[in-house]
Design a protein around this motif. Structure first.
Motif, PDB file in Angstrom:
ATOM      1  N   LEU A   1       0.831  -1.211   0.000  1.00 40.76           N
ATOM      2  CA  LEU A   1       0.000   0.000   0.000  1.00 40.76           C
ATOM      3  C   LEU A   1       0.863   1.257   0.000  1.00 40.76           C
ATOM      4  CD1 LEU A   1      -2.815  -1.078   2.476  1.00 40.76           C
ATOM      5  CD2 LEU A   1      -3.009  -0.756   0.002  1.00 40.76           C
ATOM      6  N   PHE A   2       1.950   1.224   0.790  1.00 39.09           N
ATOM      7  CA  PHE A   2       2.858   2.367   0.822  1.00 39.09           C
ATOM      8  C   PHE A   2       3.429   2.633  -0.564  1.00 39.09           C
ATOM      9  CE2 PHE A   2       7.341   3.610   0.870  1.00 39.09           C
ATOM     10  CZ  PHE A   2       7.210   4.907   1.324  1.00 39.09           C
ATOM     11  N   ALA A   3       3.920   1.592  -1.218  1.00 38.37           N
ATOM     12  CA  ALA A   3       4.548   1.771  -2.520  1.00 38.37           C
ATOM     13  C   ALA A   3       3.564   2.321  -3.550  1.00 38.37           C
ATOM     14  CB  ALA A   3       5.131   0.447  -3.005  1.00 38.37           C
ATOM     15  N   VAL A   4       2.356   1.796  -3.546  1.00 36.85           N
ATOM     16  CA  VAL A   4       1.362   2.235  -4.526  1.00 36.85           C
ATOM     17  C   VAL A   4       0.958   3.689  -4.280  1.00 36.85           C
ATOM     18  CG1 VAL A   4      -1.018   1.888  -5.312  1.00 36.85           C
ATOM     19  CG2 VAL A   4       0.494  -0.073  -4.996  1.00 36.85           C
TER      20      VAL A   4
ATOM     21  N   LEU B   1      10.911   5.357  -8.894  1.00 39.25           N
ATOM     22  CA  LEU B   1       9.477   5.121  -8.799  1.00 39.25           C
ATOM     23  C   LEU B   1       9.129   3.708  -9.272  1.00 39.25           C
ATOM     24  CD1 LEU B   1       7.932   8.478 -10.079  1.00 39.25           C
ATOM     25  CD2 LEU B   1       8.018   7.641  -7.738  1.00 39.25           C
ATOM     26  N   VAL B   2       9.736   3.286 -10.366  1.00 39.62           N
ATOM     27  CA  VAL B   2       9.482   1.936 -10.880  1.00 39.62           C
ATOM     28  C   VAL B   2      10.019   0.884  -9.910  1.00 39.62           C
ATOM     29  CG1 VAL B   2      10.081   0.324 -12.736  1.00 39.62           C
ATOM     30  CG2 VAL B   2       9.367   2.655 -13.293  1.00 39.62           C
ATOM     31  N   LEU B   3      11.212   1.118  -9.389  1.00 37.71           N
ATOM     32  CA  LEU B   3      11.809   0.138  -8.460  1.00 37.71           C
ATOM     33  C   LEU B   3      11.041   0.062  -7.157  1.00 37.71           C
ATOM     34  CD1 LEU B   3      15.626   0.695  -9.059  1.00 37.71           C
ATOM     35  CD2 LEU B   3      14.203  -1.227  -9.785  1.00 37.71           C
ATOM     36  N   THR B   4      10.421   1.162  -6.722  1.00 35.93           N
ATOM     37  CA  THR B   4       9.588   1.135  -5.529  1.00 35.93           C
ATOM     38  C   THR B   4       8.406   0.188  -5.727  1.00 35.93           C
ATOM     39  OG1 THR B   4      10.187   3.410  -4.993  1.00 35.93           O
ATOM     40  CG2 THR B   4       8.226   2.544  -3.939  1.00 35.93           C
TER      41      THR B   4
ATOM     42  N   PHE C   1       5.830  -5.403  -5.103  1.00 35.20           N
ATOM     43  CA  PHE C   1       5.060  -6.500  -5.673  1.00 35.20           C
ATOM     44  C   PHE C   1       5.843  -7.796  -5.854  1.00 35.20           C
ATOM     45  CE2 PHE C   1       2.493  -2.837  -7.193  1.00 35.20           C
ATOM     46  CZ  PHE C   1       1.342  -3.162  -6.513  1.00 35.20           C
ATOM     47  N   TRP C   2       7.186  -7.714  -5.865  1.00 38.01           N
ATOM     48  CA  TRP C   2       7.983  -8.927  -6.019  1.00 38.01           C
ATOM     49  C   TRP C   2       8.615  -9.222  -4.705  1.00 38.01           C
ATOM     50  CZ3 TRP C   2      10.223  -6.831 -11.140  1.00 38.01           C
ATOM     51  CH2 TRP C   2       9.312  -7.068 -12.168  1.00 38.01           C
TER      52      TRP C   2
END
Length: 118
Positions: free
Chosen positions: A64-67, A109-112, A117-118
């Motif tokens: 949730l934090f990352a999104v 941003l992409v790596l976050t 998710f992985w």
């Protein structure tokens, strides 16, 4: 005021082309631009703050934090599109002096999201 600018610049006799009419018809007024900027910026700040608060939720907190953090950053960056316009924003972001910073920011941003998710 526009007519005065055209007369002083010597463009009063020109017929407006179809493209210039479309650009003028679809451009936003200054008040609308400021309102759009403020709305996107506030939404971006709220998403980032919500993401930070949701970090402490058990099991799904990191995802949730990352999104929300990523959405907040994208909304905050997108808020300047209202002030400058999309093409000018992209040209400025990818100027040689800002290229490395832009690539690092987008990569982070992409790596976050990938790390969540992985």
């Amino acid at each position: 005021m526009d007519k005065l600018k055209r007369v002083l610049s010597g463009r009063d006799t020109e017929e407006p082309s179809g493209l210039s009419e479309v650009i003028e018809a679809t451009s936003l007024g200054w008040g609308t631009r400021v309102k759009g900027f403020a709305a996107c910026f506030v939404i971006g700040c709220l998403c980032s703050l919500l993401g930070s608060c949701l970090l402490w939720v058990p099991k799904k907190g990191l995802t949730l934090f990352a999104v929300f953090y990523t959405l907040g950053n994208i909304a905050s960056i997108g808020s300047t599109l209202f002030l400058m316009g999309p093409m000018k924003q992209l040209k400025r972001m990818f100027e040689p002096t800002r290229l490395i910073a832009t690539i690092v920011m987008l990569l982070c941003l992409v790596l976050t999201l990938c790390s969540a998710f992985w």
